[in-house]
Design a protein around this motif. Structure first.
Motif, PDB file in Angstrom:
ATOM      1  N   ARG A 287       0.831  -1.209   0.000  1.00 42.70           N
ATOM      2  CA  ARG A 287       0.000   0.000   0.000  1.00 42.70           C
ATOM      3  C   ARG A 287       0.865   1.259   0.000  1.00 42.70           C
ATOM      4  O   ARG A 287       0.650   2.178  -0.814  1.00 42.70           O
ATOM      5  N   ASP A 288       1.838   1.316   0.877  1.00 41.84           N
ATOM      6  CA  ASP A 288       2.622   2.541   1.071  1.00 41.84           C
ATOM      7  C   ASP A 288       3.504   2.900  -0.109  1.00 41.84           C
ATOM      8  O   ASP A 288       3.944   4.051  -0.227  1.00 41.84           O
ATOM      9  N   THR A 289       3.785   1.923  -0.980  1.00 36.91           N
ATOM     10  CA  THR A 289       4.659   2.204  -2.123  1.00 36.91           C
ATOM     11  C   THR A 289       3.889   2.341  -3.435  1.00 36.91           C
ATOM     12  O   THR A 289       4.485   2.320  -4.510  1.00 36.91           O
ATOM     13  N   ARG A 290       2.572   2.478  -3.343  1.00 39.90           N
ATOM     14  CA  ARG A 290       1.775   2.769  -4.535  1.00 39.90           C
ATOM     15  C   ARG A 290       1.691   4.288  -4.721  1.00 39.90           C
ATOM     16  O   ARG A 290       1.714   5.042  -3.742  1.00 39.90           O
ATOM     17  N   PRO A 291       1.597   4.758  -5.968  1.00 43.76           N
ATOM     18  CA  PRO A 291       1.686   6.197  -6.251  1.00 43.76           C
ATOM     19  C   PRO A 291       0.743   7.065  -5.433  1.00 43.76           C
ATOM     20  O   PRO A 291       1.146   8.123  -4.922  1.00 43.76           O
ATOM     21  N   GLU A 292      -0.534   6.658  -5.286  1.00 40.91           N
ATOM     22  CA  GLU A 292      -1.496   7.497  -4.583  1.00 40.91           C
ATOM     23  C   GLU A 292      -1.123   7.685  -3.111  1.00 40.91           C
ATOM     24  O   GLU A 292      -1.350   8.757  -2.532  1.00 40.91           O
ATOM     25  N   PHE A 293      -0.509   6.660  -2.526  1.00 39.88           N
ATOM     26  CA  PHE A 293      -0.085   6.771  -1.126  1.00 39.88           C
ATOM     27  C   PHE A 293       1.259   7.483  -1.000  1.00 39.88           C
ATOM     28  O   PHE A 293       1.511   8.162  -0.008  1.00 39.88           O
TER      29      PHE A 293
END
Length: 396
Positions: A287-293
Motif C-alpha cells: 500500500r505505502d509504495t503505490r503512487p497514490e499513497f
C-alpha cells in the motif's frame, strides 16, 4: 691536465666561507648517494611484496601487518553456496567483517569477486557453459570487487588487500611455515577475545572460515548500536571513481532535485496461512509504495513542481506515472546514454543510483535505516517473522 703542487710555504690561508661551501657540497653528495641507495633497495625488495595491492599508500606497511580472513565469498550460506543474495544483503556482511578488522586493527583480506544473483542482473553477464566447472560458473556469475569499490578509499579507514594479490599468497605461505604460531582457525570466539587473548592477538592470520554459517548469519546480531563502528552509508560512499564520475554527471543534469527509493518486488511477498488467508511480513508495504499513497506521504517533505528522481525495483512500466501530476519525474533510464557505456551489471547501476539518491536535497527511503530518516512506510525493515494480513486502506 697537469696538476701543479703549490709549496706549503706559498699557500694562502683558506677562507672560512670557502670551507663552509665545500662542507655543504660534501654533505649534499652523501645525502644524494644514501637516498639513491635506499630507493634502489626498495625497488628490488619491498616492491615485490607490495605489488598488486590496489590503493597502496606510502604510510601503510602491509608487509608488517596482521591479517583477518573471512573466506573468498561474501554470501555463501554454509553448504548452500549456489545461492546468492542481493548487493545490500552482501554489503551488510562485508561491513560487519570490515568492522571486525577495524576493531582488531588488522588488514582485511577481501574477496576479489562478488556473487551476482541472476534476478539482480539484467545486463546479461551470466554466460555459463553447460560444461563449465564450479569455478568457471562462479567467475561467470560474479563481478570483480574493484569494479564496485574504491579499495584505496576503503583502506583509508580499514586497510584491505584482495585474495588474489601477491601479498596474500605471501601471507599464506608465511602462516603455513609458522604453523600454530602463524594462523588460528576460529569459530564461536567473539572479537573481544580475539583482541585481548594473546593466543590470538599475536598471530599473523586469523581465519574465520571455520564457521559453517554465512557471513550475514555471523553478523546478524547487531542490536547493540554502540558496537557498530561503520555507518550504513560507508560502503555506498566507497564506490569506485568510475561510478562516482557517472553519478556526478547525472546529478549535474538533474540540477536541484529530490529523490525516493521505492523497494517493492523483493519485499512484497505473501503466503497463505492454514485457513487460506494471505499474510505478509510487511503488511503496509504494498500500500505505502503505490503512487497514490506516495503522493500523500511525501507532500509534507517535497513541494509541488520539484524534480523527483525515482530509484525502484518495480518492473511494471509507467507504475509511478501518477506522481507526474505534482512532480517532474526522472529515472536512471532517462540517462542511458551516460550509463550504458559504463555499467556492466545491476550492482553497478544500483551503486550509481545510490550516489544520486545521496545527493538529493530531500531523500526518502522505503524503510528507515536510522531514526532520523524519512521513509515511505513505517513497517520495520528487519525480518520480524510476524506474518500479518496486508492492509490496503488508509488505517490511521
Amino acid at each position: 691536465m697537469a696538476i701543479h703542487r703549490i709549496p706549503k710555504s706559498k699557500q694562502k690561508p683558506r677562507s672560512p666561507v670557502l670551507l663552509l661551501v665545500i662542507s655543504i657540497a660534501v654533505i649534499a653528495f652523501l645525502w644524494l648517494f644514501c637516498s639513491s641507495s635506499s630507493m634502489a633497495g626498495f625497488s628490488f625488495s619491498s616492491a615485490r611484496t607490495l605489488v598488486n595491492v590496489r590503493g597502496l599508500k606510502k604510510d601503510r606497511n602491509y608487509g608488517l601487518e596482521k591479517y583477518l580472513y573471512w573466506g573468498n565469498r561474501i554470501d555463501c550460506p554454509g553448504k548452500h553456496c549456489d545461492s546468492c543474495e542481493g548487493l545490500g544483503h552482501q554489503e551488510s556482511s562485508l561491513r560487519c567483517a570490515l568492522e571486525e578488522a577495524l576493531f582488531l586493527q588488522r588488514t582485511f583480506v577481501m574477496p576479489s569477486r562478488m556473487c551476482i544473483n541472476p534476478i539482480h542482473n539484467k545486463k546479461g553477464i551470466l554466460h555459463q557453459s553447460k560444461n563449465a566447472n564450479s569455478e568457471e560458473e562462479w567467475a561467470a556469475s560474479s563481478c570483480s570487487m574493484d569494479s564496485l569499490y574504491d579499495l584505496d578509499l576503503i583502506s583509508d579507514t580499514v586497510p584491505v588487500i584482495l585474495d588474489n594479490s601477491k601479498i596474500w599468497h605471501q601471507v599464506l605461505s608465511t602462516s603455513m611455515k609458522l604453523g600454530a604460531r602463524g594462523v588460528a582457525h576460529v569459530e564461536g570466539i567473539n572479537r573481544i577475545d580475539l583482541k585481548e587473548n594473546n593466543a590470538y592477538s599475536n598471530l599473523l592470520l586469523i581465519n574465520r572460515t571455520a564457521s559453517p554459517l554465512s557471513w550475514f548469519m555471523e553478523c546478524k546480531d547487531r542490536n547493540n548500536r554502540s558496537s557498530i563502528m561503520l555507518p550504513h552509508s560507508f560502503l555506498p560512499s566507497m564506490a569506485t571513481k568510475k561510478l562516482w564520475d557517472v553519478a556526478e554527471k547525472v546529478k549535474r543534469l538533474l540540477g536541484d532535485y529530490d529523490a525516493i527509493h521505492v523497494r517493492r518486488g523483493d519485499k512484497i511477498k505473501t503466503r497463505k496461512d492454514r485457513f487460506g488467508v494471505e499474510r505478509s511480513l510487511h503488511p503496509h508495504l504494498d500500500r505505502d509504495t503505490r503512487p497514490e499513497f506516495i503522493l500523500r506521504r511525501i507532500a509534507k517533505w517535497v513541494p509541488p513542481g520539484r524534480t523527483l528522481f525515482i530509484a525502484s525495483n518495480e518492473r511494471k512500466p509507467g507504475f509511478f506515472s501518477p506522481l507526474s501530476t505534482r512532480y517532474k519525474l526522472a529515472y536512471s533510464s532517462n540517462y542511458s546514454l551516460i550509463l550504458d557505456p559504463v555499467i556492466e551489471n545491476n550492482y553497478q547501476l544500483f551503486m550509481i543510483e545510490r550516489l544520486i539518491l545521496m545527493g538529493a536535497k530531500t531523500f526518502i527511503r522505503t524503510f528507515k535505516e536510522d531514526d532520523t530518516d524519512l521513509s515511505l512506510t513505517d513497517d520495520p525493515k528487519k525480518n520480524t517473522k510476524d506474518w500479518q494480513i496486508p492492509v490496503y486502506t488508509m488505517d490511521e
